[in-house]
Design a protein around this motif. Structure first.
Motif, PDB file in Angstrom:
ATOM      1  N   LEU A 118     -10.240   2.956  13.545  1.00 62.08           N
ATOM      2  CA  LEU A 118     -10.176   1.538  13.179  1.00 62.08           C
ATOM      3  C   LEU A 118     -11.565   0.985  12.855  1.00 62.08           C
ATOM      4  O   LEU A 118     -11.747   0.267  11.865  1.00 62.08           O
ATOM      5  N   VAL A 119     -12.547   1.328  13.675  1.00 65.31           N
ATOM      6  CA  VAL A 119     -13.919   0.895  13.413  1.00 65.31           C
ATOM      7  C   VAL A 119     -14.396   1.485  12.088  1.00 65.31           C
ATOM      8  O   VAL A 119     -15.042   0.803  11.283  1.00 65.31           O
ATOM      9  N   GLY A 120     -14.058   2.739  11.827  1.00 61.42           N
ATOM     10  CA  GLY A 120     -14.453   3.391  10.579  1.00 61.42           C
ATOM     11  C   GLY A 120     -13.834   2.736   9.358  1.00 61.42           C
ATOM     12  O   GLY A 120     -14.506   2.566   8.331  1.00 61.42           O
ATOM     13  N   ILE A 121     -12.565   2.356   9.441  1.00 66.85           N
ATOM     14  CA  ILE A 121     -11.902   1.690   8.320  1.00 66.85           C
ATOM     15  C   ILE A 121     -12.558   0.348   8.037  1.00 66.85           C
ATOM     16  O   ILE A 121     -12.872   0.018   6.892  1.00 66.85           O
ATOM     17  N   VAL A 122     -12.786  -0.439   9.075  1.00 63.51           N
ATOM     18  CA  VAL A 122     -13.419  -1.750   8.900  1.00 63.51           C
ATOM     19  C   VAL A 122     -14.835  -1.580   8.359  1.00 63.51           C
ATOM     20  O   VAL A 122     -15.255  -2.305   7.439  1.00 63.51           O
ATOM     21  N   ALA A 123     -15.582  -0.619   8.884  1.00 64.10           N
ATOM     22  CA  ALA A 123     -16.951  -0.390   8.425  1.00 64.10           C
ATOM     23  C   ALA A 123     -16.971   0.068   6.967  1.00 64.10           C
ATOM     24  O   ALA A 123     -17.847  -0.338   6.199  1.00 64.10           O
ATOM     25  N   ALA A 124     -16.013   0.902   6.586  1.00 68.39           N
ATOM     26  CA  ALA A 124     -15.946   1.357   5.199  1.00 68.39           C
ATOM     27  C   ALA A 124     -15.674   0.190   4.260  1.00 68.39           C
ATOM     28  O   ALA A 124     -16.300   0.072   3.196  1.00 68.39           O
TER      29      ALA A 124
ATOM     30  N   MET B 171       0.859  -1.174   0.000  1.00 70.23           N
ATOM     31  CA  MET B 171       0.000   0.000   0.000  1.00 70.23           C
ATOM     32  C   MET B 171       0.903   1.234   0.000  1.00 70.23           C
ATOM     33  O   MET B 171       1.840   1.332   0.783  1.00 70.23           O
ATOM     34  N   GLU B 172       0.567   2.167  -0.857  1.00 68.36           N
ATOM     35  CA  GLU B 172       1.318   3.406  -0.930  1.00 68.36           C
ATOM     36  C   GLU B 172       0.908   4.341   0.195  1.00 68.36           C
ATOM     37  O   GLU B 172      -0.137   4.165   0.813  1.00 68.36           O
TER      38      GLU B 172
ATOM     39  N   LEU C  96      -2.702   4.818   2.286  1.00 66.65           N
ATOM     40  CA  LEU C  96      -2.774   4.727   3.742  1.00 66.65           C
ATOM     41  C   LEU C  96      -3.413   5.986   4.326  1.00 66.65           C
ATOM     42  O   LEU C  96      -4.287   5.911   5.198  1.00 66.65           O
ATOM     43  N   PHE C  97      -2.982   7.140   3.815  1.00 67.21           N
ATOM     44  CA  PHE C  97      -3.549   8.404   4.290  1.00 67.21           C
ATOM     45  C   PHE C  97      -5.042   8.471   3.981  1.00 67.21           C
ATOM     46  O   PHE C  97      -5.845   8.882   4.812  1.00 67.21           O
ATOM     47  N   THR C  98      -5.435   8.043   2.783  1.00 69.73           N
ATOM     48  CA  THR C  98      -6.841   8.044   2.394  1.00 69.73           C
ATOM     49  C   THR C  98      -7.656   7.111   3.287  1.00 69.73           C
ATOM     50  O   THR C  98      -8.762   7.458   3.710  1.00 69.73           O
ATOM     51  N   ALA C  99      -7.124   5.925   3.577  1.00 73.54           N
ATOM     52  CA  ALA C  99      -7.825   4.978   4.450  1.00 73.54           C
ATOM     53  C   ALA C  99      -8.015   5.568   5.842  1.00 73.54           C
ATOM     54  O   ALA C  99      -9.081   5.427   6.447  1.00 73.54           O
ATOM     55  N   LEU C 100      -6.996   6.230   6.373  1.00 71.03           N
ATOM     56  CA  LEU C 100      -7.104   6.852   7.697  1.00 71.03           C
ATOM     57  C   LEU C 100      -8.122   7.989   7.687  1.00 71.03           C
ATOM     58  O   LEU C 100      -8.920   8.130   8.624  1.00 71.03           O
ATOM     59  N   LEU C 101      -8.107   8.792   6.635  1.00 66.80           N
ATOM     60  CA  LEU C 101      -9.040   9.912   6.539  1.00 66.80           C
ATOM     61  C   LEU C 101     -10.481   9.419   6.443  1.00 66.80           C
ATOM     62  O   LEU C 101     -11.363   9.867   7.190  1.00 66.80           O
ATOM     63  N   PHE C 102     -10.740   8.476   5.529  1.00 71.10           N
ATOM     64  CA  PHE C 102     -12.092   7.947   5.399  1.00 71.10           C
ATOM     65  C   PHE C 102     -12.506   7.173   6.648  1.00 71.10           C
ATOM     66  O   PHE C 102     -13.671   7.204   7.037  1.00 71.10           O
ATOM     67  N   GLY C 103     -11.572   6.482   7.279  1.00 71.49           N
ATOM     68  CA  GLY C 103     -11.873   5.788   8.523  1.00 71.49           C
ATOM     69  C   GLY C 103     -12.301   6.741   9.611  1.00 71.49           C
ATOM     70  O   GLY C 103     -13.255   6.481  10.357  1.00 71.49           O
TER      71      GLY C 103
END
Length: 90
Positions: free
Chosen positions: A37-43, A1-2, A6-13
Motif C-alpha cells: 500500500l505504501v509502495g502504491i501511494v509512493a509510486a 480499472m481492469e 490492478l495486477f500492475t499496480a500491486l506489482l509496482f507497489g
C-alpha cells in the motif's frame, strides 16, 4: 480499472515499497500488505511529482522519477512503522 491494471499496480507497489524498505536503516515492523500500500501511494505521488517537475517522460528509464518514488516509499515506510510502533503496548 481492469484486472491487468490492478495486477500492475500491486506489482509496482510491491517493488517500490520493497525498495523503500531497503533504503531505510534498521528493521521496519510493517506487514507485506502495508508495504504494498505504501509502495502504491509512493509510486502515484512520485509520478505526480515527476510530471510536475517535467522529468516523467524521458527516453529510457526515468531515474529521477524512480528516485522520487523510492524516497517517498522510504518516508512512508518510516511513518507507518513509527505509527504502528506507538500502538504496541510496552
Amino acid at each position: 480499472m481492469e484486472i491487468g491494471g490492478l495486477f500492475t499496480a500491486l506489482l509496482f507497489g510491491a517493488i517500490i515499497g520493497g525498495l523503500g524498505r531497503l533504503v531505510m536503516p534498521g528493521r521496519q515492523h510493517i506487514s507485506l500488505l502495508a508495504t504494498v500500500l505504501v509502495g502504491i501511494v509512493a509510486a502515484l505521488l512520485g509520478t505526480a511529482a515527476a510530471t510536475a517537475l517535467g522529468v516523467a517522460d524521458t527516453p529510457g528509464i526515468d531515474w529521477i522519477e524512480l528516485a522520487l518514488q523510492v524516497g517517498l516509499a522510504g518516508a512512508g515506510v518510516t511513518l507507518w512503522s513509527t505509527r504502528s510502533r506507538r500502538k504496541l503496548p510496552h
